[in-house]
Design a protein around this motif. Structure first.
Motif, PDB file in Angstrom:
ATOM      1  N   ARG A   1       0.837  -1.000   0.057  1.00  0.00           N
ATOM      2  CA  ARG A   1       0.179  -0.003   0.076  1.00  0.00           C
ATOM      3  C   ARG A   1       0.644   1.391   0.053  1.00  0.00           C
ATOM      4  NH1 ARG A   1      -5.418  -1.456   3.408  1.00  0.00           N
ATOM      5  NH2 ARG A   1      -5.593   0.906   2.953  1.00  0.00           N
ATOM      6  N   LYS A   2       1.998   1.097   0.455  1.00  0.00           N
ATOM      7  CA  LYS A   2       2.567   2.504   0.769  1.00  0.00           C
ATOM      8  C   LYS A   2       4.060   2.540  -0.002  1.00  0.00           C
ATOM      9  CE  LYS A   2       0.080   4.889   3.388  1.00  0.00           C
ATOM     10  NZ  LYS A   2      -0.138   6.138   2.812  1.00  0.00           N
ATOM     11  N   THR A   3       4.216   1.671  -0.845  1.00  0.00           N
ATOM     12  CA  THR A   3       5.723   1.710  -1.472  1.00  0.00           C
ATOM     13  C   THR A   3       5.588   1.637  -2.899  1.00  0.00           C
ATOM     14  OG1 THR A   3       6.199  -0.484  -1.739  1.00  0.00           O
ATOM     15  CG2 THR A   3       7.003   0.648   0.240  1.00  0.00           C
ATOM     16  N   ARG A   4       6.443   2.292  -3.643  1.00  0.00           N
ATOM     17  CA  ARG A   4       6.459   2.317  -5.212  1.00  0.00           C
ATOM     18  C   ARG A   4       6.288   0.792  -5.711  1.00  0.00           C
ATOM     19  NH1 ARG A   4      10.928   4.839  -8.232  1.00  0.00           N
ATOM     20  NH2 ARG A   4      12.071   4.975  -5.936  1.00  0.00           N
TER      21      ARG A   4
ATOM     22  N   ARG B   1       3.037  -0.665  -5.607  1.00  0.00           N
ATOM     23  CA  ARG B   1       2.141   0.062  -6.514  1.00  0.00           C
ATOM     24  C   ARG B   1       2.330  -0.479  -7.970  1.00  0.00           C
ATOM     25  NH1 ARG B   1      -0.227   5.116  -6.791  1.00  0.00           N
ATOM     26  NH2 ARG B   1      -0.634   4.839  -4.487  1.00  0.00           N
ATOM     27  N   TYR B   2       3.635  -0.773  -8.116  1.00  0.00           N
ATOM     28  CA  TYR B   2       4.260  -1.361  -9.471  1.00  0.00           C
ATOM     29  C   TYR B   2       3.560  -2.876  -9.490  1.00  0.00           C
ATOM     30  CZ  TYR B   2       7.415   2.721  -9.890  1.00  0.00           C
ATOM     31  OH  TYR B   2       7.766   3.966  -9.933  1.00  0.00           O
TER      32      TYR B   2
ATOM     33  N   SER C   1       5.027   2.873 -19.159  1.00  0.00           N
ATOM     34  CA  SER C   1       5.133   4.022 -17.992  1.00  0.00           C
ATOM     35  C   SER C   1       6.468   4.098 -17.510  1.00  0.00           C
ATOM     36  CB  SER C   1       4.113   3.678 -16.951  1.00  0.00           C
ATOM     37  OG  SER C   1       2.688   3.832 -17.601  1.00  0.00           O
ATOM     38  N   GLY C   2       7.416   3.348 -18.106  1.00  0.00           N
ATOM     39  CA  GLY C   2       8.748   3.252 -17.714  1.00  0.00           C
ATOM     40  C   GLY C   2       9.191   2.318 -16.499  1.00  0.00           C
ATOM     41  N   LEU C   3       8.164   1.487 -15.999  1.00  0.00           N
ATOM     42  CA  LEU C   3       8.203   0.359 -15.024  1.00  0.00           C
ATOM     43  C   LEU C   3       9.273  -0.553 -15.489  1.00  0.00           C
ATOM     44  CD1 LEU C   3       5.905   2.089 -14.036  1.00  0.00           C
ATOM     45  CD2 LEU C   3       5.098  -0.067 -13.148  1.00  0.00           C
TER      46      LEU C   3
ATOM     47  N   MET D   1      -7.010   0.853 -11.930  1.00  0.00           N
ATOM     48  CA  MET D   1      -6.333   1.919 -11.003  1.00  0.00           C
ATOM     49  C   MET D   1      -7.212   3.043 -11.010  1.00  0.00           C
ATOM     50  SD  MET D   1      -2.328   1.952 -11.305  1.00  0.00           S
ATOM     51  CE  MET D   1      -1.359   0.928 -10.256  1.00  0.00           C
TER      52      MET D   1
ATOM     53  N   SER E   1      -4.076   7.014  -8.879  1.00  0.00           N
ATOM     54  CA  SER E   1      -2.823   6.279  -9.210  1.00  0.00           C
ATOM     55  C   SER E   1      -2.477   6.140 -10.721  1.00  0.00           C
ATOM     56  CB  SER E   1      -3.064   4.827  -8.739  1.00  0.00           C
ATOM     57  OG  SER E   1      -3.689   4.854  -7.546  1.00  0.00           O
TER      58      SER E   1
ATOM     59  N   LEU F   1       1.436   7.120 -11.884  1.00  0.00           N
ATOM     60  CA  LEU F   1       2.152   5.920 -12.171  1.00  0.00           C
ATOM     61  C   LEU F   1       3.656   6.317 -12.689  1.00  0.00           C
ATOM     62  CD1 LEU F   1       1.976   2.752 -11.962  1.00  0.00           C
ATOM     63  CD2 LEU F   1       1.076   3.146 -14.490  1.00  0.00           C
ATOM     64  N   ALA F   2       3.764   7.069 -13.559  1.00  0.00           N
ATOM     65  CA  ALA F   2       5.191   7.099 -14.418  1.00  0.00           C
ATOM     66  C   ALA F   2       5.956   8.075 -13.790  1.00  0.00           C
ATOM     67  CB  ALA F   2       4.706   7.591 -15.994  1.00  0.00           C
TER      68      ALA F   2
ATOM     69  N   LEU G   1       5.971   8.021  -9.976  1.00  0.00           N
ATOM     70  CA  LEU G   1       5.587   7.790  -8.690  1.00  0.00           C
ATOM     71  C   LEU G   1       6.613   8.410  -7.622  1.00  0.00           C
ATOM     72  CD1 LEU G   1       3.187   6.687  -7.590  1.00  0.00           C
ATOM     73  CD2 LEU G   1       4.365   4.419  -7.560  1.00  0.00           C
ATOM     74  N   LYS G   2       7.892   8.461  -8.235  1.00  0.00           N
ATOM     75  CA  LYS G   2       8.921   8.885  -7.217  1.00  0.00           C
ATOM     76  C   LYS G   2       8.359  10.082  -6.405  1.00  0.00           C
ATOM     77  CE  LYS G   2      13.632   8.230  -6.604  1.00  0.00           C
ATOM     78  NZ  LYS G   2      15.028   7.693  -6.854  1.00  0.00           N
TER      79      LYS G   2
ATOM     80  N   GLU H   1       6.747  10.230  -3.274  1.00  0.00           N
ATOM     81  CA  GLU H   1       7.147   9.500  -2.315  1.00  0.00           C
ATOM     82  C   GLU H   1       7.897  10.355  -0.925  1.00  0.00           C
ATOM     83  OE1 GLU H   1       9.507   5.285  -3.167  1.00  0.00           O
ATOM     84  OE2 GLU H   1      10.595   7.085  -3.397  1.00  0.00           O
TER      85      GLU H   1
ATOM     86  N   GLY I   1      10.873   7.143   1.580  1.00  0.00           N
ATOM     87  CA  GLY I   1      10.565   6.120   1.089  1.00  0.00           C
ATOM     88  C   GLY I   1       9.375   5.431   1.087  1.00  0.00           C
ATOM     89  N   PHE I   2       8.191   6.052   1.471  1.00  0.00           N
ATOM     90  CA  PHE I   2       6.967   5.589   1.518  1.00  0.00           C
ATOM     91  C   PHE I   2       5.925   6.510   0.734  1.00  0.00           C
ATOM     92  CE2 PHE I   2       8.576   3.794   5.409  1.00  0.00           C
ATOM     93  CZ  PHE I   2       8.303   2.348   5.002  1.00  0.00           C
ATOM     94  N   LEU I   3       5.020   6.000  -0.026  1.00  0.00           N
ATOM     95  CA  LEU I   3       4.159   6.951  -0.655  1.00  0.00           C
ATOM     96  C   LEU I   3       3.257   7.719   0.251  1.00  0.00           C
ATOM     97  CD1 LEU I   3       2.696   4.301  -3.459  1.00  0.00           C
ATOM     98  CD2 LEU I   3       4.671   5.737  -3.668  1.00  0.00           C
ATOM     99  N   SER I   4       2.992   9.160  -0.354  1.00  0.00           N
ATOM    100  CA  SER I   4       2.232   9.644   0.588  1.00  0.00           C
ATOM    101  C   SER I   4       0.960  10.014  -0.149  1.00  0.00           C
ATOM    102  CB  SER I   4       2.953  11.051   0.583  1.00  0.00           C
ATOM    103  OG  SER I   4       2.097  12.125   0.990  1.00  0.00           O
ATOM    104  N   ASP I   5      -0.219   9.695   0.590  1.00  0.00           N
ATOM    105  CA  ASP I   5      -1.255   9.755  -0.272  1.00  0.00           C
ATOM    106  C   ASP I   5      -1.701  11.190  -0.390  1.00  0.00           C
ATOM    107  OD1 ASP I   5      -2.342   7.380  -0.149  1.00  0.00           O
ATOM    108  OD2 ASP I   5      -3.359   7.474   1.724  1.00  0.00           O
TER     109      ASP I   5
ATOM    110  N   GLU J   1       0.188  12.689  -3.412  1.00  0.00           N
ATOM    111  CA  GLU J   1      -0.356  11.948  -4.565  1.00  0.00           C
ATOM    112  C   GLU J   1      -1.731  12.698  -4.714  1.00  0.00           C
ATOM    113  OE1 GLU J   1      -2.295   7.771  -4.916  1.00  0.00           O
ATOM    114  OE2 GLU J   1      -0.713   7.693  -6.284  1.00  0.00           O
TER     115      GLU J   1
ATOM    116  N   GLN K   1     -11.541   7.436  -8.298  1.00  0.00           N
ATOM    117  CA  GLN K   1     -12.739   6.746  -9.262  1.00  0.00           C
ATOM    118  C   GLN K   1     -11.648   5.730 -10.135  1.00  0.00           C
ATOM    119  OE1 GLN K   1     -15.203   5.216 -10.227  1.00  0.00           O
ATOM    120  NE2 GLN K   1     -16.550   6.899 -10.645  1.00  0.00           N
TER     121      GLN K   1
END
Lengths: 324, 525
Positions: free
Chosen positions: A192-195, A198-199, A213-215, B360, B364, B368-369, B371-372, B375, B378-382, B385, B405
């Motif tokens: 849920r919380k890391t790239r 998500r990937y 998308s570059g993954l 998705m 998201s 997606l392209a 995503l960094k 972050e 090191g964790f995704l921040s809602d 985003e 959605q």
């Protein structure tokens, strides 16, 4: 319209939870000893191995793959840990003998499990072998290696310390339950919380779009299969510690229980949709069902039948709810 | 309408309504289908054309309204019943089994059986050959469908329909996937079917085709019947007005922008054909794009346009050769990741297959392209985003009830905007757009055009592939034309004429009316 959809999504989201609660209520009515503290811990300790395997399986299935080799990888990791701990590693031709500490033996087993997972991933990404086939081959290879390593006999007498993990308690909670809880927590956060998490969803949902998308799709898959192997090795650690012995036939058929748990938990075999939380419920449903049927003294052959139908019903309900 | 035409009505539908989950897809639609005529049905996406056809073909049940076949009330419980009554449909996505032969496909489910109870291939091949001859398609009945071109596969579908003795043939956007040449073949075929008394129902949203082939037209809009009439009595503008429900202003034309220096330069780009060794899909293509410029890339199907963009984006590192310079620096692009790092974004032709992960959420998908950037430690921040997604939803006016959605539930135009947002979030300098307005309605198209123009104004270098001439002529500052993988012409805006552009796009082999392949010079690897 949208509210209706959201409402429905809620029902769908929690249907595994409803199923689990319903199962507990039914069993509590029919089996008088079912609803007790004993059963609670029994179920949790019994599901710990499948929990480890199923968390890994969830990752794999989310990418749209499958891992049939986890049962065998579990066995091989277990006998490696036991063998190294008890007998050390001896290579007569080179006149080498290495003895292993408890920690070293466990680490070696985990590394072997991870490597087999990595090897699966390599076959799938570099050689484009379908996951079903690559891991089916690994199922046989790892089982063969297990038998070679042990000569077909169980490795027993591993000492009290080693058994602590499978039988001991910490703060009143079985150690293996702590271990599982930690694994679950880590992977809920990872997804849920890391790239990377998500990937995983992106790769399983639409691999082509993910690549565009570059993954780095291959690297993601490689890591996922490696993790599945590592988690199978953790399962091997628990089972070996629990029995205080490693048998070459350990984990036989575990991959099926694990896939069943993931599917009951609502993860789509097409990839891209599902969660570790769903899988936990799937594991618990199977675990509760197993214990309940045992307490009810349902003969083993009938238990299999019941379990099979539960899988069908669970997935059929899921399909009916999600299609249209 | 004259008496004779009324006599020719084979099928009449009145007051057809159909509801899906509370939403009215069709609302009181009327339709008359004449024998020996091409009856066109036009409307924008979502107008209800396909739904109406699926009711006529027995695929959907549970509708309101009445259908009369030859004056008799009819109600088909399934596609088989409609077929038995002479109604057949050719779907936009062809329904052929790729690894079976042409004959096996034509007679699927109705194979000829010999006296031993086995399939009589001899008879099946003979009958198929007859049908193919009638359609002027000279291929073997034994050929595998997967080996045929799309246009040929379509004719196989028509052969299948004819073998059913269909009197009413419904064609759902039959030209959407075939080349100009194949369209001509198809139109000839339709004319000959017409002469044989077959009623053709022709669904399209391309108006040029309407005037080429159709006799009558029925216009639908938002599931409602707008009107119908004879094509010869209507003008282009009449029909557009009926489709859109208002007078559309002139086509959006890109405003002039300041060009400030070359951003992308492609030199001697070649791409080897994946199956035919020694053959190339892209042949020695050179071009340059400046910041603030929209370079249009025109060509027919199979000209290598998509492949050219894919090569620039690093999708064919092993099969390609040539060099790419970005801001004057040589760029080594071996993967989409390299391309993104070099500041390139690629909006693909097929947003559902290649652009989006449909399950998705909007948020998201947008992140997606890149995503960094959402972050934190090191964790995704809602929060990050959400901020990113909200920004683009507002800026591109993406219509969605919430950024959570699922993108699958958005309309085509809004999905396309999400794809564009995804790429803008990577902060690109160069944007490659492949048919960016395919399959989206006129209003959404205009918004996309405006957006492209704005992005150019902000200094992006844009390469846009399109097969719609009016579109590319309105949006591009400069057009290069590809034909059979080669760059055949370049036009500055002042030189744009439809005639010149199309002329440059037509392959030599077609111009000479021969099938002989032109020998090309080898590409170095």
């Amino acid at each position: 319209m949208l509210e209706l959809k959201a409402h429905k999504a809620l029902v769908v989201k929690f249907q595994s939870l409803f199923a689990l609660l319903l199962l507990i209520v039914i069993l509590s009515i029919f089996a008088e000893n079912f609803f007790s503290k004993n059963t609670f811990w029994l179920v949790l300790t019994q599901v710990s191995i499948n929990m480890c395997l199923s968390v890994g399986m969830t990752l794999v299935i989310l990418t749209g793959g499958i891992d049939l080799s986890v049962g065998s990888v579990l066995a091989l990791s277990g006998v490696i840990m036991a063998g190294l701990l008890k007998n050390g590693l001896e290579i007569p031709s080179l006149n080498i003998f290495i003895s292993f500490s408890l920690f070293g033996a466990i680490l070696a087993g985990l590394i072997v499990g991870s490597f087999l997972g990595f090897f699966n991933g390599l076959m799938i990404t570099r050689f484009r072998i379908p996951p079903f086939v690559a891991t089916l081959a690994m199922l046989t290879i790892a089982r063969g290696l297990t038998e070679l390593w042990t000569g077909g006999a169980a490795i027993t007498g591993l000492g009290k310390t080693f058994g602590y993990l499978g039988t001991g308690r910490l703060l009143g909670v079985p150690v293996q339950v702590w271990l599982c809880a930690a694994i679950v927590l880590i992977f809920v956060i990872v997804l849920r919380k890391t790239r990377f998490g998500r990937y995983i969803y992106a790769v399983g949902g639409n691999e082509k779009a993910a690549r565009l998308s570059g993954l780095n799709v291959n690297r993601i898959k490689l890591l996922v299969y490696t993790l599945a192997g590592a988690l199978a090795a953790v399962g091997g650690l628990i089972v070996t510690s629990k029995l205080n012995s490693a048998t070459p036939s350990a984990g036989d058929g575990y991959e099926l229980d694990s896939i069943a748990a993931v599917v009951i938990g609502g993860t789509s075999l097409n990839g891209g949709k599902g969660s570790v939380l769903g899988t936990i419920l799937g594991v618990l449903i199977i675990g509760v069902l197993n214990s309940g049927l045992n307490i009810l003294e349902v003969p083993a052959f009938w238990q299999k039948l019941v379990k099979g139908f539960v899988i069908l019903v669970a997935v059929a309900i899921d399909k009916l709810n999600t299609d249209k | 309408m004259t008496q004779t035409q009324n006599d020719n009505i084979v099928l009449k539908a009145t007051g057809i309504s159909k509801t899906f989950g509370g939403i009215k897809a069709l609302d009181g639609v009327n339709l008359e289908i004449h024998a020996g005529k091409v009856n066109a049905i036009v409307g924008e996406n979502g107008a209800g054309k396909s739904t109406l056809m699926k009711i006529l073909a027995g695929i959907y049940q549970g509708y309101e309204g009445r259908i009369f076949l030859d004056g008799q009330p009819a109600d088909f419980a399934n596609p088989k019943e409609a077929q038995d009554n002479g109604i057949a449909i050719i779907h936009q996505e062809l329904n052929l089994i790729p690894y079976l032969s042409v004959a096996e496909n034509v007679f699927l489910g109705r194979e000829f059986i010999n006296r031993f109870g086995l399939i009589s291939y001899r008879r099946m091949h003979r009958e198929t050959k007859k049908l193919l001859d009638r359609l002027d398609l000279h291929i073997s009945p034994r050929a595998k469908v997967s080996e045929l071109r799309i246009g040929q596969q379509q004719i196989v579908e028509i052969a299948h329909v004819l073998s059913l003795n269909a009197r009413i043939v419904i064609m759902d956007e039959p030209t959407s996937a075939i080349s100009e040449h194949e369209i001509e073949v198809l139109f000839d075929l339709i004319r000959s079917l017409k002469a044989q008394g077959v009623a053709i129902v022709y669904i399209t949203h391309k108006l040029d085709e309407l005037f080429q082939i159709a006799d009558t037209v029925t216009v639908l809009r938002d599931g409602k019947y707008v009107g119908s009439g004879l094509v010869e009595e209507l003008s282009h503008d009449d029909i557009v007005r009926m489709m859109v429900g208002r007078n559309i202003k002139d086509f959006f034309v890109k405003s002039d922008t300041v060009k400030s220096g070359e951003v992308l330069s492609v030199r001697d780009l070649c791409l080897a054909h994946p199956e035919r060794p020694g053959d190339y899909i892209v042949k020695h293509v050179d071009f340059k794009v400046q910041a603030g410029e929209v370079l249009g890339m025109f060509g027919l199907m199979g000209a290598g346009r998509t492949e050219l963009l894919e090569t620039i984006f690093g999708l064919h590192p092993k099969a390609s050769s040539g060099s790419i310079f970005i801001n004057g620096q040589s760029a080594r692009i071996n993967s989409p990741n390299d391309a993104i790092d070099s500041g390139i974004g690629f909006i693909t032709e097929d947003r559902k297959q290649e652009g989006l992960v449909l399950q998705m959420s909007v948020a998201s998908s947008i992140s997606l392209a890149s995503l960094k950037q959402t972050e934190r430690f090191g964790f995704l921040s809602d929060r990050l985003e959400t901020r990113l997604a909200r920004g683009y939803v507002d800026r591109l006016k993406i219509k969605t009830p919430s950024i959570r959605q699922i993108v699958e539930n958005l309309s085509g135009g809004n999905q396309q905007k999400v794809v564009i947002a995804k790429w803008l979030a990577t902060d690109p300098r160069i944007l490659l757009l492949d048919e960016p307005t395919r399959g989206i309605d006129i209003n959404a198209k205009n918004e996309i055009y405006r957006l492209i123009s704005e992005l150019a104004q902000k200094g992006l270098a844009i390469v846009m592939v399109s097969s719609e001439l009016p579109e590319i002529m309105a949006i591009a500052d400069r057009i290069i034309v590809l034909s059979e993988g080669k760059r055949t012409a370049e036009f500055a805006r002042s030189q744009f004429t439809e005639e010149a552009i199309v002329k440059a796009a037509i392959p030599k082999s077609l111009k000479l009316q021969t099938l002989q392949k032109t020998k090309d010079q080898k590409c170095s690897n």
